[in-house]
Write an enzyme that holds these catalytic residues in place. Structure first.
Site, PDB file in Angstrom:
ATOM      1  N   SER A   1       2.690   0.010  -9.703  1.00 55.25           N
ATOM      2  CA  SER A   1       2.792   0.611  -8.377  1.00 55.25           C
ATOM      3  C   SER A   1       3.869  -0.038  -7.524  1.00 55.25           C
ATOM      4  CB  SER A   1       1.450   0.528  -7.650  1.00 55.25           C
ATOM      5  OG  SER A   1       1.094  -0.811  -7.443  1.00 55.25           O
TER       6      SER A   1
ATOM      7  N   ASP B   1      -3.299  -6.655   0.959  1.00 54.60           N
ATOM      8  CA  ASP B   1      -4.147  -6.982  -0.191  1.00 54.60           C
ATOM      9  C   ASP B   1      -3.534  -8.065  -1.081  1.00 54.60           C
ATOM     10  OD1 ASP B   1      -2.069  -5.598  -1.318  1.00 54.60           O
ATOM     11  OD2 ASP B   1      -3.264  -3.928  -2.067  1.00 54.60           O
TER      12      ASP B   1
ATOM     13  N   HIS C   1       0.385  -5.500  -2.723  1.00 55.97           N
ATOM     14  CA  HIS C   1       1.372  -4.474  -2.384  1.00 55.97           C
ATOM     15  C   HIS C   1       2.116  -4.855  -1.116  1.00 55.97           C
ATOM     16  CE1 HIS C   1      -1.517  -2.110  -4.876  1.00 55.97           C
ATOM     17  NE2 HIS C   1      -0.405  -1.618  -5.351  1.00 55.97           N
TER      18      HIS C   1
END
Lengths: 221, 221, 221, 221, 221, 221, 221, 221
Positions: free
Chosen positions: G15, G189, G192
């Protein structure tokens, strides 16, 4: 052609003029998808050197009664050189599609008086004014609603003559189309045309202001 | 006017032809908001008795290479009487806006060969065919991309002459407009015009097929 | 009343029957907002002890040609006790609103032949069948489209008589309404009625099957 | 039938009357999907010559307390000839589904006093008024909430009698249905019926005003 | 507590188990908003050291018939240590809310036979299995639907006993709540509870597997 | 258990309390998806006879400074019997995630002074008040933000003691969980827990008010 | 700088690489909002004459296991000159945020073996390859997840050395940032990052390929 | 580097500065996707110890005239240490894309006077101010709009010199790019660049304030 270089032309009317225009004033790509857009495109292509500015302040559902309420703000405050009005179909239609609610009906006397007042007030303040007839896309003149629209169309014509405005007889242009094509092809409800009928209205307007269809590209004759 | 009664006219091309048309085939209110819509409206108003049917199978982003892939299905399978093609801007544009990805560039040789093949295959199967030049809404011919578009425009003109198709020189109609109006007024990216430029393209096409702008309403001269 | 206890009644037709029903089969609150819903509500209120089940498989835009394509799946596979069909308006309408595309027109011969075939195939497999006439919400019989609808209505009546189906003359119920109310009040496009006209169609159907409007609440007479 | 030509009939109440109506006033296709729509459709089909206008100002969640707050604006200001009120289910229901929040409960004394006041104020200003009983779609009278609804229903009946209003005993019409059909078939929550129960309420109202179900189409007897 | 460290517990059932879970398998925040979520939260807080994994494969609208169709894929293929099933309410409800469509009714014989077969097939493959009774949030046992639910509840209890599964008598936990609180407070339709009733179901399950409510935070006693 | 029959319990705080509650006041299914919902479900299941009403006025992003601004309206105006406050995490977090914008930081002095003022004002007007510690789902006490949260937690504990409020040490309940489970399992950002951590907070609150987990269904011991 | 004129550079990863890129391949404005976009912008501005093409095939949630499944299609089929891989954070994270589901954990042996295989297969087919370390935005090395990420980071470094790939030690660049700024400022978090951390990763990559930050605009030194 | 520790830097301008920023003030992830975001990312990575705060109050469509209207609120009220302004492209563009509406044109005299006034008012209240030139992504200086942009660029440069502000000659940085890359690659409309051009603007700004590109990670040289 009657419209001169650098002049501003304002269209006002009901949903047929509105045609999805931008708020508060339609201009350029915000003119909506109706005849004002077609007029703008044709004027610019045939007379690019004139640089005519086109505005649209039509509002869906308007009758002449509501038009009067916003005339100052939506016509006069823009100080246009030219004003074109197409109004009357809702004044009639409400008598047929809302027959039980007379409060939304505008009958001929009120229609004539209001239109005359707006025209008389406006003519002295502009270089030119055009009254476009309302129209009903129905070929038979004995249809109840067509007959009533024709009565209002006569009032528009008489008002134009009385005050020296141009008269664009939109209905007659539609009648010429209906001689060859079914009503259903031009409009599902006989009131709101698609692009075919909007071009019809555009043509009626342009002929009324002396548009020269024979001009060459780039504007030279 | 070359298009006869009851004939079908099919437009194919890239995003300029597509203009938001309906799938799988654009017709009537599904023609999109571009020049095919204007052509349909003008044909029907000036020639209502001809009952000409207009179809649109343009697809955004198409180059001549992609056009060839769908020619059978999107042109020939409809068995039109008339076909009009406007192609080439993406063949050029990708060389400028995606310079690092040659896989999407279509260079002149391929452009010419493919367009010739499509034209040669189609001419025998239709009553008439029009090739419309691609255009770049930029007045200076020494602009890098304008120069390349002009090269492809020449190929289109030569192909039309070689195979006996009509040639609509859309770029020259835009140049006539640009003599009076800034490029930025007609198109933000010099490629996708608004209604003003779509009317320009419509006029270029109509002149190519012998449209008579002097006809009276209802179609009589 | 001809429909007996615990029987299933299936309505099929075009957009007027569809009226936004659920897929694949409309039932209960999925019957849509049209006359099948009204029929269900009236049957259940006047005959609660009969526990009649009502289904709807109308599809917007259908002509009799398309109806035939799905008859097995959408009528026979449900094994209804009663079938009611209302079809024909699109068979006619396409001739008027898409005059340039004959591929979507269904002319009288095909209409009659197809409707006869469906009726003949179905009558032996059901307890009862009703053919409802198409209707056009226009009072004057010399209107071009009304005249054509009347022709198809005659075909429906003749087919019902020939094969022993019930005939619900929906058009005559609308004509009774139009004696008092303007067409525009009942439907904007003269084809798709609102709740007023859907109740008209429901009444035409119920009268055809012998509905007893004088029954007391709870179903006793 | 008690309602005369050209009269206006206004429905007011809670969510059962509201049924998704348009704001600020429901009329025509804006009547919502409930019993006022069915009443309008049936009145127009059985009495088309009367041209009765139907309005809906129901508001979801209303108790008689909230009804009183908007009575002037939503009833009297419309100057209707006929008023029909169905209220009370929320006055009771909140005692069961929001038992910990007494502020939203309307107990019998307040219910009676408020309803009497509204009725007394309205009767002199209208041609006729109907009080429709609240209902709970539950067959057993010893159910706690049904028992409470029955108590309010009695208050509505007594109020109607005291002030000379018509009384439509909607609950008894539902009881007749429940003799044959499960409660769950008519309403998931025993409060909000679908089309079956809305027709039940429509029928209760129409019987109360002397509707003649035996009239022929077009309005003649 | 019967569930051991690192075991997997799978819930299956209808909409009450589903409660908006993620697809294809609910886990963690994808467990939905129902009793499986509450069970997961309570197990993790009272027994954090056990690291029990909770899965949810409930599907809205399921009857035991549909459950059988997906048992292999939605239960056995996950190879859970524990399986909990709550089924039956739709098997009954369809008989009441869709009384005219017997194809969706699952009567007691089929319910018992199918549940027995699923249980017999599963018991040998898991460490433990719990059958949760269906419930109807209605206090009076003479209510028609409550009586039928009680009959299915008995079948569930008997099946659990016959095959050595745990039995969680969810209905009795709801009855204990209904002694103090109205049915309407717990569920609008007496079938789908909110958070209050989902905690009731969670508690019924947890008591059945020997959950120790007196454990201290962190898991020590 | 300290909360008595028919009392109202109001939760206020930041996003952890808010948890998607309805506006302007959360109650019933509008309590959000957080610990107030779990408290409501557990109180109602273990003490159904008490009929305790639970309200939620948490607002995402609140610091004690913003809490003070709305205390009158969102706490005192509801006249609750019990108030529970959980605040402080945003007072700390902004110092870490918006380090360059001191205007949104609430430092310990202001935090203590404001919390003391709110507590002192409230205690005399309610039957009971609980202060819940803020928490950070991070096991190591030498983490910079955990250390700061612990400092604010001490202020909350001291304030509770000073004014006689109950103190729910939420952080210690989380620490007990973190002895067995990774922080990342409970919360992606160590601040906003899912259902597992909301049950942790609910348990901390319930233990503080003397909740008896050993009660039998229906509320009897 | 190691990347030469007209070369293609492909980024692949999870991601963090994906960052909202277009499908099937990210390029130009479809690169997403992450470090590949920043690399593209910096390469083009500092080395405009090189005309380096940048592609992105990162996929959110990928572990090295899933990367291997799509390596042929998403790396080799594009025939890039340069490949950059950043992978490993999900291989670790799933062990912490999904601790109960070992099926989604990728442990060190598998991670090393798979990464080695991909690297060994790729090196012979490209001009250059860069392995970027995974990172955890947490300053303390004794944090459980940071320790595990560091172990995987070592594997990445060792793999790069063994096969002669470039190694970009992204974690060390983040550690340099964390010496001055809180973790919470860079990422909610810790996994990210926003634009600040994506620039950190871009810088780590560019330094690894010998980017010269002192070049003047236009590319001359 | 001229910007010192803990200082606040505010960007203001038109759509190029706006770039989708958050309202009322852009900061952090709310800076938009333009050059202010890139400046923030680069400042934080190369000077993490400085903790410079970056704000964005650009508004799409602004001319210097509109900028003046909101200067107090959007610049001075934030009391920044540094202000950077990029304005002028709309002042010019409206003369080209809205040629018929002079009311939206801002000609050179007004542009100069207004920019001078804003600069003179601001310089005494801040530690530093930067004026960034407007730019047109068109390489040929004889393009009509490029020539006009260059004239406004000169005014910006002269104003900076007169009042002692820094001048960032953004156009010259774009010209350096255009020596190697086509205009169409950088911006579809030659006005709004993508990430490539926003990095160009960021670099122009950073060079103007003395950014040191040779600093090592963590900020040490």
């Amino acid at each position: 052609m009657r419209i001169k270089d650098n002049e501003t032309l304002l269209f006002i009317g009901d949903s047929i003029t509105d045609a999805g225009r931008a708020r508060p004033v339609g201009e350029g790509r915000g003119l909506g998808n109706g005849y004002p857009l077609f007029v703008d495109a044709l004027l610019t292509n045939f007379y690019p050197e004139k640089r005519i500015r086109v505005l649209n302040t039509g509002v869906s559902g308007d009758t002449v009664r509501r038009l009067a309420d916003r005339w100052q703000q939506d016509v006069l405050d823009h100080a246009p050189d030219w004003v074109s009005v197409m109004i009357g179909i809702n004044d009639v239609w409400r008598q047929f599609d809302h027959p039980l609610d007379p409060s939304c009906h505008v009958y001929p006397e009120e229609f004539r008086a209001t239109l005359e007042r707006l025209t008389a007030d406006t003519i002295p303040r502009v270089r030119g004014m055009a009254l476009m007839s309302p129209f009903f896309i129905e070929p038979r003149r004995d249809d109840a609603m067509r007959a009533q629209v024709d009565a209002y169309r006569t009032i528009v014509a008489e008002t134009a003559r009385k005050y020296g405005a141009l008269f664009a007889d939109t209905q007659s242009y539609f009648d010429a189309m209906l001689a060859h094509l079914p009503s259903e092809y031009l409009a599902g409800d006989r009131v709101h045309p698609g692009h075919l009928g909007h071009m019809t209205a555009a043509r009626a307007f342009l002929d009324a202001v002396g548009f020269d269809w024979s001009r060459a590209p780039g504007g030279s004759k």
